[in-house]
Design a protein around this motif. Structure first.
Motif, short mmCIF file in Angstrom:
data_model
loop_
_atom_site.label_atom_id
_atom_site.label_comp_id
_atom_site.label_asym_id
_atom_site.label_seq_id
_atom_site.Cartn_x
_atom_site.Cartn_y
_atom_site.Cartn_z
N ASP A 65 -45.82 -39.42 -38.05
CA ASP A 65 -46.95 -39.37 -37.14
C ASP A 65 -48.25 -39.62 -37.91
OD1 ASP A 65 -47.59 -37.01 -38.44
OD2 ASP A 65 -47.18 -35.69 -36.75
N GLU A 66 -49.40 -39.45 -37.26
CA GLU A 66 -50.69 -39.76 -37.88
C GLU A 66 -51.03 -38.80 -39.02
OE1 GLU A 66 -53.49 -39.78 -34.72
OE2 GLU A 66 -52.78 -41.69 -33.88
N GLU A 67 -50.35 -37.66 -39.09
CA GLU A 67 -50.59 -36.69 -40.16
C GLU A 67 -49.54 -36.78 -41.26
OE1 GLU A 67 -51.04 -32.75 -38.53
OE2 GLU A 67 -52.04 -33.52 -36.74
N ASP A 68 -48.79 -37.87 -41.28
CA ASP A 68 -47.71 -38.08 -42.26
C ASP A 68 -46.66 -36.97 -42.19
OD1 ASP A 68 -48.55 -40.49 -43.17
OD2 ASP A 68 -49.34 -39.78 -45.08
N ARG A 69 -46.39 -36.52 -40.97
CA ARG A 69 -45.26 -35.62 -40.74
C ARG A 69 -44.09 -36.46 -40.23
NH1 ARG A 69 -46.76 -31.27 -36.53
NH2 ARG A 69 -47.30 -33.20 -35.44
N LEU A 113 -38.18 -40.23 -28.94
CA LEU A 113 -39.41 -40.86 -29.43
C LEU A 113 -39.30 -42.38 -29.38
CD1 LEU A 113 -40.09 -38.69 -32.62
CD2 LEU A 113 -41.25 -38.51 -30.40
N HIS A 114 -40.43 -43.01 -29.10
CA HIS A 114 -40.62 -44.44 -29.28
C HIS A 114 -41.62 -44.63 -30.42
CE1 HIS A 114 -38.30 -45.63 -25.86
NE2 HIS A 114 -39.15 -45.22 -24.94
N ALA A 115 -41.65 -45.83 -30.97
CA ALA A 115 -42.63 -46.15 -32.01
C ALA A 115 -43.18 -47.55 -31.78
CB ALA A 115 -41.99 -46.05 -33.40
N ASP A 116 -44.47 -47.73 -32.07
CA ASP A 116 -45.11 -49.03 -31.87
C ASP A 116 -45.02 -49.92 -33.10
OD1 ASP A 116 -45.94 -48.35 -29.26
OD2 ASP A 116 -47.69 -47.27 -30.06
N LEU A 139 -38.92 -47.58 -41.34
CA LEU A 139 -40.10 -46.74 -41.20
C LEU A 139 -40.71 -47.02 -39.84
CD1 LEU A 139 -42.30 -44.84 -42.44
CD2 LEU A 139 -43.48 -46.94 -43.14
N ALA A 140 -40.92 -45.97 -39.06
CA ALA A 140 -41.49 -46.10 -37.71
C ALA A 140 -42.79 -45.31 -37.64
CB ALA A 140 -40.50 -45.60 -36.66
N ARG A 141 -43.82 -45.95 -37.13
CA ARG A 141 -45.11 -45.28 -36.95
C ARG A 141 -45.69 -45.65 -35.58
NH1 ARG A 141 -47.83 -46.72 -42.74
NH2 ARG A 141 -46.90 -48.73 -42.22
N GLY A 142 -46.79 -45.01 -35.23
CA GLY A 142 -47.29 -45.18 -33.87
C GLY A 142 -46.37 -44.46 -32.90
N ILE A 143 -46.09 -43.21 -33.19
CA ILE A 143 -45.08 -42.44 -32.46
C ILE A 143 -45.61 -41.95 -31.11
CG2 ILE A 143 -43.55 -40.44 -32.58
CD1 ILE A 143 -42.99 -42.65 -34.64
N ARG A 144 -44.75 -42.07 -30.09
CA ARG A 144 -45.07 -41.56 -28.76
C ARG A 144 -43.77 -41.07 -28.11
NH1 ARG A 144 -43.72 -46.13 -25.69
NH2 ARG A 144 -43.71 -48.04 -26.96
N PRO A 145 -43.86 -40.09 -27.20
CA PRO A 145 -42.65 -39.54 -26.60
C PRO A 145 -42.02 -40.46 -25.57
CG PRO A 145 -44.60 -38.51 -25.66
CD PRO A 145 -45.08 -39.38 -26.79
#
Length: 226
Positions: A65-69, A113-116, A139-145
Protein backbone atom coordinates in the motif's frame (compact mmCIF):
# COMPACT_ATOMS: atom_id res chain seq x y z
CA UNK A 1 46.18 -19.61 -5.82
CA UNK A 2 43.84 -20.58 -8.63
CA UNK A 3 44.31 -18.75 -11.91
CA UNK A 4 41.31 -16.58 -12.80
CA UNK A 5 40.42 -15.93 -16.41
CA UNK A 6 39.78 -12.16 -16.70
CA UNK A 7 37.15 -12.79 -19.39
CA UNK A 8 35.11 -14.78 -16.90
CA UNK A 9 35.09 -11.84 -14.50
CA UNK A 10 33.51 -9.67 -17.20
CA UNK A 11 30.71 -12.18 -17.87
CA UNK A 12 27.54 -11.68 -15.77
CA UNK A 13 26.78 -14.75 -13.70
CA UNK A 14 23.67 -16.56 -14.93
CA UNK A 15 22.21 -20.05 -14.92
CA UNK A 16 22.41 -21.87 -18.25
CA UNK A 17 19.43 -23.78 -19.64
CA UNK A 18 21.06 -26.89 -21.13
CA UNK A 19 18.70 -29.90 -20.90
CA UNK A 20 20.26 -33.35 -21.06
CA UNK A 21 18.65 -35.84 -23.41
CA UNK A 22 15.86 -37.93 -21.86
CA UNK A 23 15.99 -41.42 -23.38
CA UNK A 24 13.01 -42.82 -21.46
CA UNK A 25 10.35 -41.45 -19.13
CA UNK A 26 7.69 -43.07 -16.94
CA UNK A 27 4.95 -41.51 -14.79
CA UNK A 28 5.28 -43.17 -11.39
CA UNK A 29 2.41 -41.29 -9.74
CA UNK A 30 -0.35 -39.14 -11.19
CA UNK A 31 -1.62 -36.62 -8.65
CA UNK A 32 -4.36 -34.03 -8.37
CA UNK A 33 -2.01 -31.17 -9.24
CA UNK A 34 1.43 -32.60 -9.97
CA UNK A 35 2.88 -35.92 -11.10
CA UNK A 36 6.00 -37.84 -10.15
CA UNK A 37 8.03 -38.83 -13.19
CA UNK A 38 11.10 -41.07 -13.56
CA UNK A 39 13.41 -40.00 -16.37
CA UNK A 40 16.36 -41.87 -17.79
CA UNK A 41 18.83 -39.06 -18.49
CA UNK A 42 21.83 -39.26 -20.80
CA UNK A 43 24.62 -37.27 -19.14
CA UNK A 44 27.03 -38.03 -21.97
CA UNK A 45 29.27 -40.33 -19.96
CA UNK A 46 26.44 -42.44 -18.52
CA UNK A 47 22.64 -42.77 -18.35
CA UNK A 48 21.11 -42.21 -14.91
CA UNK A 49 17.59 -42.38 -13.53
CA UNK A 50 16.14 -39.36 -11.77
CA UNK A 51 12.72 -38.93 -10.16
CA UNK A 52 11.14 -35.49 -10.30
CA UNK A 53 7.90 -33.76 -9.41
CA UNK A 54 6.38 -32.38 -12.64
CA UNK A 55 4.72 -29.16 -11.48
CA UNK A 56 2.65 -26.62 -13.49
CA UNK A 57 4.26 -23.63 -11.78
CA UNK A 58 2.79 -20.87 -9.66
CA UNK A 59 2.58 -17.13 -9.08
CA UNK A 60 2.84 -15.02 -5.94
CA UNK A 61 2.05 -11.38 -5.22
CA UNK A 62 3.63 -8.91 -2.84
CA UNK A 63 1.02 -6.18 -2.61
CA UNK A 64 2.18 -2.90 -1.09
CA UNK A 65 0.00 0.00 0.00
CA UNK A 66 1.02 3.68 0.08
CA UNK A 67 2.74 3.18 3.46
CA UNK A 68 4.87 0.27 2.18
CA UNK A 69 2.80 -2.25 4.12
CA UNK A 70 2.27 -5.65 2.54
CA UNK A 71 -0.73 -7.88 2.89
CA UNK A 72 -0.20 -11.34 4.42
CA UNK A 73 -2.69 -14.16 4.76
CA UNK A 74 -2.46 -17.03 7.24
CA UNK A 75 -3.08 -20.44 5.73
CA UNK A 76 -2.75 -24.01 7.03
CA UNK A 77 -0.12 -26.08 5.23
CA UNK A 78 -0.55 -29.75 6.01
CA UNK A 79 2.92 -31.07 4.99
CA UNK A 80 4.58 -28.76 7.55
CA UNK A 81 1.61 -28.79 9.98
CA UNK A 82 1.86 -25.01 10.27
CA UNK A 83 -0.45 -22.06 9.83
CA UNK A 84 1.92 -19.97 7.75
CA UNK A 85 1.81 -16.26 7.06
CA UNK A 86 2.13 -15.94 3.31
CA UNK A 87 1.79 -13.47 0.46
CA UNK A 88 -1.12 -14.33 -1.85
CA UNK A 89 -0.16 -17.06 -4.30
CA UNK A 90 -1.60 -19.82 -6.43
CA UNK A 91 -1.01 -22.51 -9.00
CA UNK A 92 -0.89 -21.97 -12.74
CA UNK A 93 -3.50 -24.66 -13.18
CA UNK A 94 -5.83 -22.84 -15.59
CA UNK A 95 -4.84 -23.88 -19.14
CA UNK A 96 -3.15 -21.08 -21.12
CA UNK A 97 -3.83 -18.47 -18.44
CA UNK A 98 -1.10 -15.78 -18.53
CA UNK A 99 0.90 -15.47 -15.32
CA UNK A 100 -0.18 -11.86 -14.80
CA UNK A 101 -3.88 -12.74 -15.00
CA UNK A 102 -3.32 -15.62 -12.59
CA UNK A 103 -1.61 -13.28 -10.13
CA UNK A 104 -4.44 -10.74 -10.39
CA UNK A 105 -6.96 -13.51 -9.82
CA UNK A 106 -5.13 -14.86 -6.79
CA UNK A 107 -4.83 -11.42 -5.18
CA UNK A 108 -8.56 -10.90 -5.61
CA UNK A 109 -9.55 -14.38 -4.44
CA UNK A 110 -7.23 -14.65 -1.43
CA UNK A 111 -6.98 -11.06 -0.19
CA UNK A 112 -10.06 -9.34 -1.70
CA UNK A 113 -7.79 -6.81 -3.41
CA UNK A 114 -7.24 -5.31 -6.85
CA UNK A 115 -4.15 -3.39 -7.89
CA UNK A 116 -3.65 -0.68 -10.52
CA UNK A 117 0.11 -1.15 -11.00
CA UNK A 118 1.90 -4.46 -11.67
CA UNK A 119 5.52 -5.45 -12.29
CA UNK A 120 7.66 -8.58 -12.19
CA UNK A 121 9.76 -8.66 -9.03
CA UNK A 122 11.61 -11.92 -9.74
CA UNK A 123 11.40 -15.50 -11.01
CA UNK A 124 12.88 -18.54 -9.30
CA UNK A 125 12.92 -22.33 -9.28
CA UNK A 126 11.69 -23.59 -5.92
CA UNK A 127 13.81 -26.74 -5.51
CA UNK A 128 15.79 -27.75 -8.61
CA UNK A 129 16.97 -30.97 -6.99
CA UNK A 130 13.58 -32.65 -7.27
CA UNK A 131 11.01 -30.49 -9.06
CA UNK A 132 10.65 -28.31 -12.16
CA UNK A 133 8.33 -25.92 -10.29
CA UNK A 134 8.98 -22.25 -11.02
CA UNK A 135 7.35 -19.25 -9.38
CA UNK A 136 6.98 -15.73 -10.70
CA UNK A 137 6.60 -13.09 -8.00
CA UNK A 138 4.77 -9.90 -8.91
CA UNK A 139 4.84 -6.54 -7.19
CA UNK A 140 1.38 -4.95 -7.01
CA UNK A 141 0.71 -1.36 -6.00
CA UNK A 142 -2.21 1.04 -6.21
CA UNK A 143 -4.19 -1.28 -3.95
CA UNK A 144 -7.98 -1.08 -3.69
CA UNK A 145 -10.59 -3.48 -2.29
CA UNK A 146 -12.70 -5.84 -4.35
CA UNK A 147 -16.36 -4.80 -4.08
CA UNK A 148 -18.23 -6.89 -1.54
CA UNK A 149 -20.62 -8.38 -4.11
CA UNK A 150 -17.71 -9.55 -6.30
CA UNK A 151 -15.70 -11.34 -3.63
CA UNK A 152 -14.65 -14.95 -4.03
CA UNK A 153 -16.22 -17.63 -1.82
CA UNK A 154 -13.32 -19.48 -0.21
CA UNK A 155 -13.27 -23.17 0.70
CA UNK A 156 -10.86 -25.67 2.26
CA UNK A 157 -7.72 -24.20 3.81
CA UNK A 158 -8.61 -20.80 2.37
CA UNK A 159 -11.84 -20.46 4.30
CA UNK A 160 -11.71 -17.86 7.11
CA UNK A 161 -8.06 -16.98 6.48
CA UNK A 162 -6.78 -14.19 8.74
CA UNK A 163 -5.42 -11.18 6.84
CA UNK A 164 -2.81 -8.80 8.19
CA UNK A 165 -1.04 -5.69 6.91
CA UNK A 166 2.62 -5.55 7.94
CA UNK A 167 5.31 -2.98 7.18
CA UNK A 168 8.00 -4.13 4.78
CA UNK A 169 10.64 -3.51 7.45
CA UNK A 170 8.75 -5.58 10.03
CA UNK A 171 8.29 -8.40 7.51
CA UNK A 172 12.01 -8.37 6.69
CA UNK A 173 12.86 -8.59 10.39
CA UNK A 174 10.46 -11.52 10.80
CA UNK A 175 12.18 -13.35 7.94
CA UNK A 176 15.68 -12.77 9.30
CA UNK A 177 14.57 -13.83 12.78
CA UNK A 178 13.33 -17.14 11.41
CA UNK A 179 9.67 -16.51 12.19
CA UNK A 180 8.44 -16.86 8.60
CA UNK A 181 9.11 -20.04 6.62
CA UNK A 182 7.10 -20.03 3.39
CA UNK A 183 9.72 -19.83 0.60
CA UNK A 184 7.96 -17.53 -1.87
CA UNK A 185 7.01 -15.25 1.00
CA UNK A 186 10.57 -15.12 2.34
CA UNK A 187 11.99 -14.47 -1.12
CA UNK A 188 9.34 -11.89 -2.01
CA UNK A 189 9.87 -9.90 1.18
CA UNK A 190 13.67 -9.83 0.91
CA UNK A 191 13.54 -9.02 -2.81
CA UNK A 192 11.01 -6.22 -2.31
CA UNK A 193 13.05 -4.75 0.51
CA UNK A 194 16.21 -4.84 -1.62
CA UNK A 195 14.38 -3.41 -4.63
CA UNK A 196 13.04 -0.54 -2.55
CA UNK A 197 16.61 0.29 -1.56
CA UNK A 198 17.38 0.55 -5.30
CA UNK A 199 14.49 2.92 -5.82
CA UNK A 200 12.44 0.23 -7.62
CA UNK A 201 14.46 1.00 -10.76
CA UNK A 202 15.09 -2.60 -11.87
CA UNK A 203 11.50 -3.85 -11.94
CA UNK A 204 10.52 -5.71 -15.10
CA UNK A 205 7.30 -5.30 -17.11
CA UNK A 206 4.39 -7.30 -15.73
CA UNK A 207 3.82 -9.02 -19.08
CA UNK A 208 7.47 -9.92 -19.72
CA UNK A 209 7.72 -13.41 -21.27
CA UNK A 210 8.59 -16.07 -18.72
CA UNK A 211 11.29 -17.89 -20.65
CA UNK A 212 12.36 -20.33 -17.93
CA UNK A 213 8.89 -21.70 -17.26
CA UNK A 214 8.15 -22.08 -20.97
CA UNK A 215 11.41 -23.91 -21.52
CA UNK A 216 10.73 -26.25 -18.62
CA UNK A 217 7.18 -26.99 -19.76
CA UNK A 218 8.49 -27.73 -23.26
CA UNK A 219 11.15 -30.03 -21.80
CA UNK A 220 8.54 -31.83 -19.69
CA UNK A 221 6.37 -32.34 -22.76
CA UNK A 222 9.28 -33.81 -24.69
CA UNK A 223 10.18 -36.09 -21.78
CA UNK A 224 6.60 -37.31 -21.56
CA UNK A 225 6.76 -38.45 -25.16
CA UNK A 226 10.14 -40.13 -24.79
Amino acid sequence: MACVNPNEIMTPIADEFAPARVVASETMYEGLVWDVRRDSVDLGHEVVQRDLVDHPGAVAVIALDEEDRLVLIQQYRHPTRMREWEVPAGLLDVPDEPALLAAQRELAEEADLHADSWAVLLDYATSPGFTNETIRIFLARGIRPVPEEERHERTGEERDMPVRWVSLDEARDAVLAGRLHNPHTVIAILAAHAMRERGWRDLRPADEPWALRQALRDAASRAGSA
